[in-house]
Write a protein that holds these residues in place. Sequence first.
Motif, PDB file in Angstrom:
ATOM      1  N   UNK A  23      38.486  39.672  33.650  1.00 46.01           N
ATOM      2  CA  UNK A  23      39.602  38.715  33.598  1.00 46.01           C
ATOM      3  C   UNK A  23      40.657  39.066  34.645  1.00 46.01           C
ATOM      4  N   UNK A  24      40.952  40.336  34.801  1.00 41.67           N
ATOM      5  CA  UNK A  24      41.941  40.753  35.801  1.00 41.67           C
ATOM      6  C   UNK A  24      41.471  40.371  37.203  1.00 41.67           C
ATOM      7  N   UNK A  25      40.193  40.643  37.493  1.00 43.68           N
ATOM      8  CA  UNK A  25      39.678  40.324  38.828  1.00 43.68           C
ATOM      9  C   UNK A  25      39.718  38.819  39.095  1.00 43.68           C
ATOM     10  N   UNK A  70      47.382  35.166  40.573  1.00 42.70           N
ATOM     11  CA  UNK A  70      48.256  35.259  39.405  1.00 42.70           C
ATOM     12  C   UNK A  70      49.080  36.539  39.488  1.00 42.70           C
ATOM     13  N   UNK A  71      50.265  36.518  38.896  1.00 41.07           N
ATOM     14  CA  UNK A  71      51.140  37.690  38.912  1.00 41.07           C
ATOM     15  C   UNK A  71      50.683  38.712  37.875  1.00 41.07           C
ATOM     16  N   UNK A  89      49.118  38.080  34.015  1.00 41.72           N
ATOM     17  CA  UNK A  89      47.859  38.656  33.544  1.00 41.72           C
ATOM     18  C   UNK A  89      48.097  39.499  32.296  1.00 41.72           C
ATOM     19  N   UNK A  90      49.172  40.275  32.301  1.00 39.95           N
ATOM     20  CA  UNK A  90      49.476  41.117  31.141  1.00 39.95           C
ATOM     21  C   UNK A  90      49.730  40.277  29.898  1.00 39.95           C
ATOM     22  N   UNK A  91      50.449  39.169  30.064  1.00 35.98           N
ATOM     23  CA  UNK A  91      50.718  38.297  28.919  1.00 35.98           C
ATOM     24  C   UNK A  91      49.435  37.678  28.378  1.00 35.98           C
ATOM     25  N   UNK A  92      48.518  37.318  29.257  1.00 36.22           N
ATOM     26  CA  UNK A  92      47.259  36.719  28.815  1.00 36.22           C
ATOM     27  C   UNK A  92      46.384  37.712  28.046  1.00 36.22           C
TER      28      UNK A  92
END
Length: 382
Positions: free
Chosen positions: A62-64, A71-72, A76-79
């Motif tokens: 997901x991060x990649x 995306x910031x 990403x952290x919130x998701x």
Amino acid sequence: MSYAAAAKSVGISVRTGERWRNGRGASGRIKAAPPVRALISSVAEPAPAAPSRYLGEADRIHIADRLREKATIRAIAAELGRSPSTISREIRRNRTVLADGRRYYRPHAAQRRADARRPRPKIGKIGQNPELHDFIQSHLALRWSPEQICHVLRRRFAHRPEMHVSHETIYQALYVQGRGELRRELTQALRTGRAIRRPRRQADRRRFHAVKNMVMISERPAEAADRAVPGHWEGDLILGRNKRSAIATLAERSTRYLMLVHLPDGYSSAAVRNALIATVKSLPPHLKRSLTWDQGTEMAAHHGFSIATNIPVYFCDPGSPWQRGSNENTNGLLRQYFPTGTDLSTHTPEHLQAVAGELNSRPRKTLDWETPAERLHKLLAA
């Protein structure tokens, strides 16, 4: 399949199959049971598991994907329901650097790196470097604190990062089972001499003895509070076994310079007064400005001390040891040399002078890692 055939293929009777299908109510000692359909649904649809403490392969994919979409980090952290620092640290640690200097975050490569770092136990930095190990061990034997050691390492080996460690790394090497990087008996050289902290005494259980004609610390000159002017001292006693012997300690507030006072005749008010007078007479006049003490009865003769030395004595408030913070800290250091529960009358004045000299030659964090002796020498030279 018919109902009877289904029960036969499972290996149960038709009556048992009916109970599985419809459930049963409580009857006597027989407990109620739910229908088997409810059990099947609960197994087929398990409750969602709580997020793991560690990032998994799905998280890294997901991060990649989101990084390719520009995306910031916070988005990403919130998701993922993570802290932004967790995501940024993951990208920094596990990204792939190509030969031309370009950097990519590849999820499967990141997962392999994380898996390779996970096995425990690992050999720590101290265990991997014999020179660092010997340096730390030798200075612990000299009763240096881990924080003093790590700052001296940074000064002495400024351009060798492999010789830099934090004080917490030294504590871990001493205390954590399975590391074995430093000899465990060196914990006796630490300030407390133990790995487990004991609770402090409760303030409401302390007993106080009034001293006549006390001048409270609130009337002490303001120059003593900011430690800018030398010559203001803090004093106290450390007691021996069964409180039958004692040593008086004097700590200068500006330089943290220590003087130990021998008390061979006990610690009555007269004995303490005479010993303090003999000790401070050797000081130059500009280092004899005030003395702060607690409300112990050993200073009942404070008026005679002030007349003989021209040093006013100020007393702390009851149950307020922080008002003599330098002296309290020094007494804690001295317990490495004079353990609690030992007879302090066996120590000679020469031994007390040697212990004070060793403490005065240690670098102090509060003095910007100068020693009390160096700071006092600068003041005397000025």
